[in-house]
Every structure is written in structure tokens, then in C-alpha cells.
Design a protein around this motif. Structure first.
Motif, PDB file in Angstrom:
ATOM      1  N   ALA A  50      66.816  60.694  48.229  1.00 39.39           N
ATOM      2  CA  ALA A  50      66.099  61.334  47.123  1.00 39.39           C
ATOM      3  C   ALA A  50      65.982  62.838  47.374  1.00 39.39           C
ATOM      4  O   ALA A  50      66.182  63.657  46.463  1.00 39.39           O
ATOM      5  N   LEU A  51      65.688  63.205  48.620  1.00 37.79           N
ATOM      6  CA  LEU A  51      65.580  64.628  48.970  1.00 37.79           C
ATOM      7  C   LEU A  51      66.938  65.317  48.811  1.00 37.79           C
ATOM      8  O   LEU A  51      67.045  66.388  48.209  1.00 37.79           O
ATOM      9  N   ALA A  52      67.973  64.677  49.334  1.00 45.03           N
ATOM     10  CA  ALA A  52      69.309  65.263  49.256  1.00 45.03           C
ATOM     11  C   ALA A  52      69.728  65.461  47.803  1.00 45.03           C
ATOM     12  O   ALA A  52      70.247  66.515  47.426  1.00 45.03           O
ATOM     13  N   GLU A  53      69.447  64.435  46.972  1.00 45.60           N
ATOM     14  CA  GLU A  53      69.840  64.537  45.569  1.00 45.60           C
ATOM     15  C   GLU A  53      69.039  65.616  44.840  1.00 45.60           C
ATOM     16  O   GLU A  53      69.576  66.331  43.995  1.00 45.60           O
ATOM     17  N   ALA A  54      67.754  65.703  45.194  1.00 44.08           N
ATOM     18  CA  ALA A  54      66.921  66.728  44.547  1.00 44.08           C
ATOM     19  C   ALA A  54      67.462  68.121  44.839  1.00 44.08           C
ATOM     20  O   ALA A  54      67.507  68.984  43.959  1.00 44.08           O
ATOM     21  N   VAL A  58      68.981  70.689  41.903  1.00 49.17           N
ATOM     22  CA  VAL A  58      68.542  72.047  41.550  1.00 49.17           C
ATOM     23  C   VAL A  58      69.709  73.014  41.618  1.00 49.17           C
ATOM     24  O   VAL A  58      69.800  73.930  40.808  1.00 49.17           O
ATOM     25  N   LYS A  59      70.607  72.806  42.573  1.00 48.97           N
ATOM     26  CA  LYS A  59      71.723  73.739  42.669  1.00 48.97           C
ATOM     27  C   LYS A  59      72.699  73.571  41.510  1.00 48.97           C
ATOM     28  O   LYS A  59      73.305  74.518  41.035  1.00 48.97           O
ATOM     29  N   GLU A  60      72.865  72.312  41.020  1.00 40.61           N
ATOM     30  CA  GLU A  60      73.868  72.082  39.986  1.00 40.61           C
ATOM     31  C   GLU A  60      73.332  72.257  38.572  1.00 40.61           C
ATOM     32  O   GLU A  60      74.060  72.661  37.680  1.00 40.61           O
ATOM     33  N   PHE A  69      65.592  85.091  31.976  1.00 41.46           N
ATOM     34  CA  PHE A  69      66.000  84.980  33.378  1.00 41.46           C
ATOM     35  C   PHE A  69      65.051  84.158  34.234  1.00 41.46           C
ATOM     36  O   PHE A  69      65.047  84.264  35.453  1.00 41.46           O
ATOM     37  N   ASN A  70      64.241  83.319  33.567  1.00 43.01           N
ATOM     38  CA  ASN A  70      63.470  82.327  34.321  1.00 43.01           C
ATOM     39  C   ASN A  70      64.436  81.223  34.744  1.00 43.01           C
ATOM     40  O   ASN A  70      65.512  81.069  34.176  1.00 43.01           O
ATOM     41  N   VAL A  71      64.060  80.439  35.762  1.00 41.58           N
ATOM     42  CA  VAL A  71      64.906  79.315  36.141  1.00 41.58           C
ATOM     43  C   VAL A  71      64.700  78.195  35.117  1.00 41.58           C
ATOM     44  O   VAL A  71      63.571  77.917  34.710  1.00 41.58           O
ATOM     45  N   THR A  72      65.799  77.581  34.691  1.00 48.98           N
ATOM     46  CA  THR A  72      65.691  76.592  33.625  1.00 48.98           C
ATOM     47  C   THR A  72      66.846  75.600  33.707  1.00 48.98           C
ATOM     48  O   THR A  72      67.885  75.876  34.322  1.00 48.98           O
ATOM     49  N   GLU A  73      66.635  74.433  33.055  1.00 49.73           N
ATOM     50  CA  GLU A  73      67.699  73.442  33.007  1.00 49.73           C
ATOM     51  C   GLU A  73      68.648  73.761  31.860  1.00 49.73           C
ATOM     52  O   GLU A  73      69.838  73.560  31.955  1.00 49.73           O
ATOM     53  N   GLN A  74      68.091  74.197  30.724  1.00 50.90           N
ATOM     54  CA  GLN A  74      68.971  74.614  29.640  1.00 50.90           C
ATOM     55  C   GLN A  74      68.621  76.022  29.209  1.00 50.90           C
ATOM     56  O   GLN A  74      67.468  76.445  29.322  1.00 50.90           O
ATOM     57  N   SER A  75      69.626  76.731  28.739  1.00 53.23           N
ATOM     58  CA  SER A  75      69.421  78.120  28.346  1.00 53.23           C
ATOM     59  C   SER A  75      69.678  78.247  26.851  1.00 53.23           C
ATOM     60  O   SER A  75      70.689  77.729  26.371  1.00 53.23           O
TER      61      SER A  75
END
Lengths: 205, 430
Positions: A50-54, A58-60, A69-75
Motif C-alpha cells: 500500500a505504501l509503495a503504491e501510494a 503520487v508520482k504518476e 500550480f497547486n498539486v492536483t490530480e486533474q488540471s
């Protein structure tokens, strides 16, 4: 015989690699890294996966919003796409600052994340921050107000002053949050810089 | 104000030491390396939050500290001060960089990273909140090097004295240092990239740092002008006492304000030396007001700004800040001849003693109470007559006085001969 940084030949190579990776995280030294690595080694496969996937997720899946320029899943991000938000822009240094400001429930506009503050000592000039994008955005959208919510230190002050100078000719209301005494704090324990700023920024009741 | 007790742990040669200090003070005798200077150093550390002696704070931590318990090397120094408004405890804790924080190819002892914590009544505070609570002036044979050494040593001497009297000054110093580092960072980039002072980029980025530099810097220049003028008056009297009638002066030589006397301002409050052990109740003395007025804040700011404009091209070419209190000097002179370059060793020694005595005078005049006086082996370098004069001047302050000497009988015949005597050796005092 090759000695890696974290334990020498007695540590199996994969564990050594894990320790080295963890030790690169901020605030984590070699000892804490070893402790975490052995904790992960003992924990269940599910927890570790679970940790590895998390981390992979976040990286993908996380990107920067093309508007703020906030961090987001969709832009554009959820805040930028929210039609009920008013026409003010609050400029912050880091994405975490947005979390703090949203918790107040006092601000209903949108944000702009600079990803840092001007600090020549660290080699951070205006060109390394999302300042050009901010100015373009302000020119394009003509917000009712731009709030410069920088940190109250030299780099924060330098950034706010720089931005204010850029925006002053544009005829936009530019403000900075008031600085002063913490709620629930005793006046007698306030340091004189804070108290001085609070007095300077006093307002009629 | 005096120090009631001193507690040391793992400090220099001391594993642990509890020392009660009488309000009049102490004499400490012992051979070289016995740890007598460490006592004086510890008290100065509690007073100024820095060591006057150690090149690195790592030196303050006893060699081998921490190994018994497997913890990083540490040192603690604390003391209780008694003053009319009640007691306060001051503490300084030092911890050498722990192995956990560094990579293993860098041994923690050599790396010299020392974390310092300042405590007041057990609560962690910033260094600037500690300084000034226990005022002190220290005298040491090494001081003479300050007279002929680089300007930084003389600035430090003056800064340590003023900081003990004025919290705002210390704040300005620390802010000035941070601003200058940032400003230099920017100028370095401009110099590297060949950016012209007139370019929009240079102007928009530099303006903030110029304003901040002037804001913090003018406080430093103003206080130095004022207090150095007062010190000069006091030191002239002290020099004459020690050496007979020569015209001794201390001048603040600053590139920020030219011809300080011609700018709008006020004369510094006149001061006089401690003559008979009583604290002067007011400052009315005849003939001690120096000619030069201290320019007001606005005049210094304006002057600072125009000096910056004059040197701008040089700053852009060289990539460093060239104007400001960090470039200034404090010049000791005798009959208008600078002592640093032209004075004999003996004159330099008397000059620095006069300045130190003047510092103590100033603390009485401005701070209202005599500081703790720390005399580390000062008699060893003075002829008997000067030594006697110095000790008598010291005694007239009626201040708590800690004196060290290699020879235990050195002070017996003097007015300080009545102070309790302790023998230092092998990390103990008895």
C-alpha cells in the motif's frame, strides 16, 4: 569488500538500498532510516505494498494545476474549476499554505502557488518562481483583489515587495494579511518585533 | 546585578562544577591549563551568548564528553543571577553534531557542527533574549591584539558592549547580517551575468534589499556613533588615569555618514567615569560633551542611501556590498595618531584597558548598574605600577569581580586581596 553507507556487509543489499532511500527524506537520518526499513521488513505484505503504491500513485497521477500550480490530480484543479469561488487570488509560497488557508474558511477566492520565495542566497530569483505566470494570469483575469500571503521572513517580504511593485501599475488591489499577535496569546510574552508590527497595523474598533 | 552561582557540565576541563560566587567576587589561581580561564569564559558566555576565546564552539565541549552514555558530546553552563527585581537563571547548552544527522564519511567530531540553546529560567529563548541580562566586561592579555588587528575585532568589541545595553541593536545586527547575505547573493549574480545597475531587472530586485539594508544598518550606525562618542569621553579619562596626560580618543570611522557633526541631530548624553564607587545619579558633567552630534535616524538613512548610489557601479562589478556598518572601523588614537599602526605595544595595551574600563563606565552610566568584571590573567602583562592603578580602578566600580592569576599571591597586596581565593587544578576548584 564493498561497504555501503548503512550497515556494511552485514545488511542484505535490498535492505541497504531501502535504508539509503529513506535516509534521503527530509528530517530522517541513518538511524531513523534503519528503524523504518526494519519496520517495513517486518510489516505485512499488504501494508508495505500500500505504501509503495501510494508513492507510485503520487508520482504518476499528481501534476501541477495549469492555472494556479497547486498539486492536483486533474488540471485545472478542483478550486480553479469551482464556479462558486469569487474573483480574488491569494498568492502563496507552497501548496501546504493552501491547506492552512482553506481551513480558516475565510477566503473564497482562488490561489496561485509560487513554489518558493525570492532568496538570492539560495539562488532563487524571480525567474525560478511562478511569477511570470501569475502576472499573465492577473492581466488576463483582472481579479478583484490579489492577496500576497507570503511568509513573514526576509524571503517572504522580498517576494511580496517585488510582486507589489510589478502589480502596482496594473490598477489591481494588492493586499497582505495583517500580522500581529496570536489569538490566546499574552501581550507580555509577545516579542517586540511582533508587538511592534501589531501596533503599526492597529485599526479603529 | 551579580552572579550567585555557576554550574558547569562537560565544559572545557570541567566534568561537573558547582560554584557559589560571593557578591564581591572571587580570585582564582592555578597554573596554565588548570581551568581558571574557563570559569571567566563561562560567565562571559552566559552574558554575551558567545565565547570571546574559542575559535569554534566545539572547543567549549570537554574532550570525550558524552562517550560514557553513548550520547553526542555536549556541554552545559548555567548560572543564577541576583538583581534587585528578583533572581533569574540563565543557561547555555551546546551539543556537537550528532552522528545521526550526518553521513558516515564525515566524522561528527571534525565536522564542528554545534547546536546552541539559550535558556532563561529554563525556557528556550533566542540568543538576543539572553544577552543583556547579565552584563559583563572582560579583560584579557589577548585583548591587545584587537587594537592592531583587523577592523572586525574592533567592531565585535563595540557590538558586544552595545548589545548588552540595547536589545534593539542586537536585533538590528542580526537582521543586517541576514539582509547583507541576501543582497550579496544578488550582487554576485549581477556581477557574474554582467547586469547593469540601470537595468529594470537590477532595480526591481535590488530595491527591497537596499531598503532593508538601510533600515537595519542605520540603527547600527546611529547607536555606534552615539555610544562610541560616549566611550571616547570615558576612555580618555581612564587613559589619563593609567598613563598620565595624553589625549586618548576612540572614533567611529564610518563610510555611511561623512562628517557626522554637520548633520541634523543631537549631542550624545554626557557621561562620566565611575570615580568613587557610587553610581552617578545623573549625567551633568562639565566639559565632557563631545563636539560631534549624533545625526538623527532620518539623516543617517539619507546619507546611507546616497553612499549606496555612489558605490553602486563598484558593487555591481565586484558583487558584494561595499557600504555599511560591516565595513566600518573603530579607531583608537593617542594625540590624534592611530594606535593600531603607530602605537607601541605598551600604548596599545593601555589603550585597550582604557576602552574596557570605559565600557564598564558606560554600563554604569547607561545601564544603571556596574557589570560583572572578568579579569583573566591581566596582571601578568603589566608593570607593577600600572597593575596597581588598574586594580584600583576596577575596585572602585564596587562590582562583582572575578580575577584569575597564575600566582596565588599576585593580588594579596592589592585592594582586591580580600576576595576569597580558590585554587584551580585537574578540573576542580577548591
Amino acid at each position: 569488500m564493498s561497504m555501503n553507507r548503512s550497515g556494511g556487509p552485514v545488511t542484505a543489499a535490498p535492505v541497504g538500498r531501502l535504508i539509503d532511500s529513506l535516509a534521503r527524506l527530509p528530517g530522517i537520518g541513518p538511524k531513523t532510516a534503519s528503524r523504518l526499513a526494519y519496520y517495513l521488513l517486518r510489516s505485512s505484505r499488504d501494508d508495505a505494498m500500500a505504501l509503495a503504491e501510494a508513492i507510485i500513485e503520487v508520482k504518476e497521477r499528481i501534476q501541477l494545476c495549469s492555472v494556479c500550480f497547486n498539486v492536483t490530480e486533474q488540471s485545472p484543479c478542483a478550486i480553479c474549476s469551482d464556479e462558486s469561488r469569487d474573483g480574488a487570488i491569494c498568492v502563496v509560497q507552497e501548496p501546504l499554505d493552501i491547506v492552512a488557508l482553506e481551513r480558516t474558511g475565510q477566503f473564497h477566492g482562488r490561489y496561485h502557488v509560487l513554489h518558493g520565495a525570492i532568496s538570492p542566497v539560495e539562488g532563487v530569483g524571480p525567474d525560478k518562481l511562478r511569477i511570470r505566470e501569475l502576472i499573465e494570469r492577473v492581466e488576463r483575469t483582472r481579479p478583484d483583489e490579489v492577496i500576497l500571503a507570503m511568509n513573514l521572513d526576509l524571503p517572504g517580504d522580498a517576494t511580496a515587495t517585488y510582486l507589489h511593485r510589478l502589480m502596482a501599475p496594473m490598477g489591481i488591489a494588492v493586499t497582505r494579511p495583517a500580522s500581529g499577535l496570536p489569538v490566546g496569546g499574552d501581550l507580555e510574552y509577545a516579542d517586540e518585533v511582533t508587538l511592534g508590527r501589531a501596533l503599526k497595523g492597529r485599526r479603529p474598533l | 546585578m551579580h552572579l550567585e552561582s555557576l554550574h558547569l557540565e562537560e565544559f572545557r576541563v570541567y566534568r561537573e562544577l558547582d560554584l557559589a560566587i560571593p557578591s564581591a567576587g572571587l580570585r582564582i589561581a592555578g597554573p596554565n591549563g588548570s581551568g581558571k580561564s574557563s570559569i571567566v569564559e563561562a560567565i562571559a558566555l552566559l552574558s554575551t551568548a558567545r565565547s570571546q576565546r574559542a575559535g569554534s564552539e566545539r572547543e567549549l565541549i570537554r574532550w570525550g564528553s558524552g562517550t560514557d552514555y553513548g550520547v553526542p558530546p555536549y556541554a552545559r553552563c548555567s548560572g543564577r543571577i541576583e538583581r534587585s527585581e528578583g533572581g533569574t537563571s540563565l543557561g547555555i547548552e551546546l551539543e556537537a553534531g550528532s552522528a545521526d544527522r550526518e553521513s558516515d564519511d564525515q566524522p561528527s567530531l571534525a565536522s564542528g557542527v554545534v547546536r546552541k540553546r539559550c535558556l532563561v529560567d529554563g525556557r528556550p529563548v533566542r540568543a538576543m533574549d539572553l544577552v543583556g541580562r547579565l552584563r559583563s566586561v572582560s579583560f584579557s592579555p589577548e585583548d591587545v591584539a584587537i587594537v592592531s588587528g583587523p577592523p572586525s575585532g574592533r567592531r565585535r568589541l563595540i557590538d558586544v558592549a552595545i548589545a548588552q545595553l540595547d536589545r534593539r541593536y542586537l536585533q538590528a545586527l542580526s537582521r543586517y547580517g541576514r539582509v547583507m547575505a541576501q543582497r550579496n547573493g544578488l550582487l554576485k549574480v549581477f556581477a557574474r551575468d554582467g547586469i547593469a545597475p540601470s537595468s529594470a531587472q537590477a532595480r526591481s530586485q535590488l530595491m527591497f534589499w537596499d531598503d532593508e539594508l538601510i533600515d537595519a544598518g542605520h540603527v547600527i550606525v546611529g547607536r555606534r556613533l552615539e555610544l562610541v562618542a560616549q566611550l571616547s569621553t570615558l576612555a580618555a579619562v581612564r587613559y589619563a588615569e593609567l598613563a598620565g596626560g595624553a589625549d586618548f580618543a576612540v572614533d567611529y570611522s564610518t563610510g555611511v555618514v561623512r562628517d557626522a557633526g554637520s548633520l541634523p541631530g543631537t549631542p550624545p548624553r554626557s557621561v562620566r567615569p565611575v570615580a568613587d564607587g557610587t553610581v552617578p545619579d545623573d549625567a551633568v558633567v562639565d566639559g565632557t560633551v563631545p563636539d560631534a552630534a549624533v545625526p538623527n535616524d532620518e539623516a543617517i538613512q539619507t546619507a546611507f542611501r546616497s553612499r549606496l548610489a555612489e558605490r553602486q557601479a563598484d558593487e555591481f562589478r565586484r558583487g558584494v556590498s561595499l557600504v555599511g556598518p560591516h565595513r566600518d572601523d573603530i579607531v583608537l588614537s593617542l594625540d590624534r595618531v592611530p594606535l593600531g599602526t603607530y602605537g607601541s605595544r605598551g600604548q596599545q595595551r593601555l589603550g585597550i584597558l582604557a576602552l574596557k574600563l570605559a565600557e564598564a563606565d558606560l554600563m554604569v552610566a547607561v545601564g544603571g548598574q556596574p557589570p560583572v568584571l572578568l579579569l583573566d590573567d591581566v596582571l601578568s602583562e603589566l608593570d607593577p605600577e600600572r597593575g596597581r592603578l588598574l586594580i584600583e580602578s576596577i575596585a572602585r566600580f564596587d562590582a562583582q569581580t572575578i580575577v584569575t592569576a597564575t600566582d596565588r599571591s599576585a593580588l594579596d597586596a592589592t585592594v582586591l586581596g580580600g576576595l576569597p581565593l580558590l585554587q584551580a587544578g585537574a578540573g576542580t576548584l577548591r
